[in-house]
Design a protein around this motif. Sequence first.
Motif, PDB file in Angstrom:
ATOM      1  N   UNK A 270       0.841  -1.195   0.000  1.00  0.00           N
ATOM      2  CA  UNK A 270       0.000   0.000   0.000  1.00  0.00           C
ATOM      3  C   UNK A 270       0.875   1.243   0.000  1.00  0.00           C
ATOM      4  N   UNK A 271       0.444   2.274  -0.707  1.00  0.00           N
ATOM      5  CA  UNK A 271       1.190   3.530  -0.722  1.00  0.00           C
ATOM      6  C   UNK A 271       1.041   4.284   0.595  1.00  0.00           C
ATOM      7  N   UNK A 272      -0.040   4.023   1.338  1.00  0.00           N
ATOM      8  CA  UNK A 272      -0.294   4.769   2.564  1.00  0.00           C
ATOM      9  C   UNK A 272       0.223   4.073   3.823  1.00  0.00           C
ATOM     10  N   UNK A 273       0.473   2.755   3.749  1.00  0.00           N
ATOM     11  CA  UNK A 273       0.894   2.012   4.937  1.00  0.00           C
ATOM     12  C   UNK A 273       1.747   0.823   4.501  1.00  0.00           C
TER      13      UNK A 273
ATOM     14  N   UNK B 266       0.300  -2.892   4.882  1.00  0.00           N
ATOM     15  CA  UNK B 266      -0.904  -3.326   4.179  1.00  0.00           C
ATOM     16  C   UNK B 266      -0.486  -3.713   2.764  1.00  0.00           C
ATOM     17  N   UNK B 267      -0.899  -4.902   2.354  1.00  0.00           N
ATOM     18  CA  UNK B 267      -0.563  -5.421   1.036  1.00  0.00           C
ATOM     19  C   UNK B 267      -1.858  -5.708   0.282  1.00  0.00           C
TER      20      UNK B 267
ATOM     21  N   UNK C 106     -10.230  -8.403  -5.288  1.00  0.00           N
ATOM     22  CA  UNK C 106      -9.120  -7.806  -4.537  1.00  0.00           C
ATOM     23  C   UNK C 106      -8.977  -8.573  -3.227  1.00  0.00           C
ATOM     24  N   UNK C 107      -7.729  -8.647  -2.764  1.00  0.00           N
ATOM     25  CA  UNK C 107      -7.444  -9.253  -1.462  1.00  0.00           C
ATOM     26  C   UNK C 107      -6.550  -8.282  -0.710  1.00  0.00           C
ATOM     27  N   UNK C 108      -6.864  -8.062   0.553  1.00  0.00           N
ATOM     28  CA  UNK C 108      -6.070  -7.201   1.419  1.00  0.00           C
ATOM     29  C   UNK C 108      -5.417  -8.065   2.488  1.00  0.00           C
ATOM     30  N   UNK C 109      -4.130  -7.814   2.734  1.00  0.00           N
ATOM     31  CA  UNK C 109      -3.391  -8.548   3.757  1.00  0.00           C
ATOM     32  C   UNK C 109      -2.732  -7.525   4.669  1.00  0.00           C
ATOM     33  N   UNK C 110      -3.107  -7.523   5.932  1.00  0.00           N
ATOM     34  CA  UNK C 110      -2.583  -6.568   6.900  1.00  0.00           C
ATOM     35  C   UNK C 110      -1.685  -7.280   7.884  1.00  0.00           C
ATOM     36  N   UNK C 111      -0.536  -6.675   8.185  1.00  0.00           N
ATOM     37  CA  UNK C 111       0.440  -7.238   9.113  1.00  0.00           C
ATOM     38  C   UNK C 111       0.663  -6.214  10.223  1.00  0.00           C
TER      39      UNK C 111
ATOM     40  N   UNK D  24      -2.052 -11.123  11.791  1.00  0.00           N
ATOM     41  CA  UNK D  24      -2.201 -11.088  10.341  1.00  0.00           C
ATOM     42  C   UNK D  24      -3.683 -11.110  10.028  1.00  0.00           C
ATOM     43  N   UNK D  25      -4.121 -10.284   9.082  1.00  0.00           N
ATOM     44  CA  UNK D  25      -5.525 -10.236   8.686  1.00  0.00           C
ATOM     45  C   UNK D  25      -5.595 -10.315   7.178  1.00  0.00           C
ATOM     46  N   UNK D  26      -6.325 -11.315   6.673  1.00  0.00           N
ATOM     47  CA  UNK D  26      -6.486 -11.528   5.239  1.00  0.00           C
ATOM     48  C   UNK D  26      -7.956 -11.342   4.902  1.00  0.00           C
TER      49      UNK D  26
END
Length: 84
Positions: free
Chosen positions: A34-37, A40-41, A49-54, A59-61
């Motif tokens: 992510x450009x903002x964080x 966040x992938x 779309x799939x978001x993956x947060x670390x 971990x959140x998918x």
Amino acid sequence: MQTPHGNLWTTSSSTSMAHYSLKSFITSYKFATSKSDPFIFIYVTKNFKVYFLVYVDDLLLIGKNDSFLHRFIEAISLFDLTKE
């Protein structure tokens, strides 16, 4: 000494190395950072779309393609953070 690094507090070089190693794995799976964080992938196709947060040790998918989610979960469960 702790230093702020995005949404994580980096306390050692091993933490930074683990994040770099995990980020390398995630981006090799065609996720974009992510450009903002930097923790966040995003995986984008024309159909979903799939978001993956670390965050620290969480971990959140999030996504709507069960097949992709299951394959990614299986792949990341086999991933070894200690590899360099």
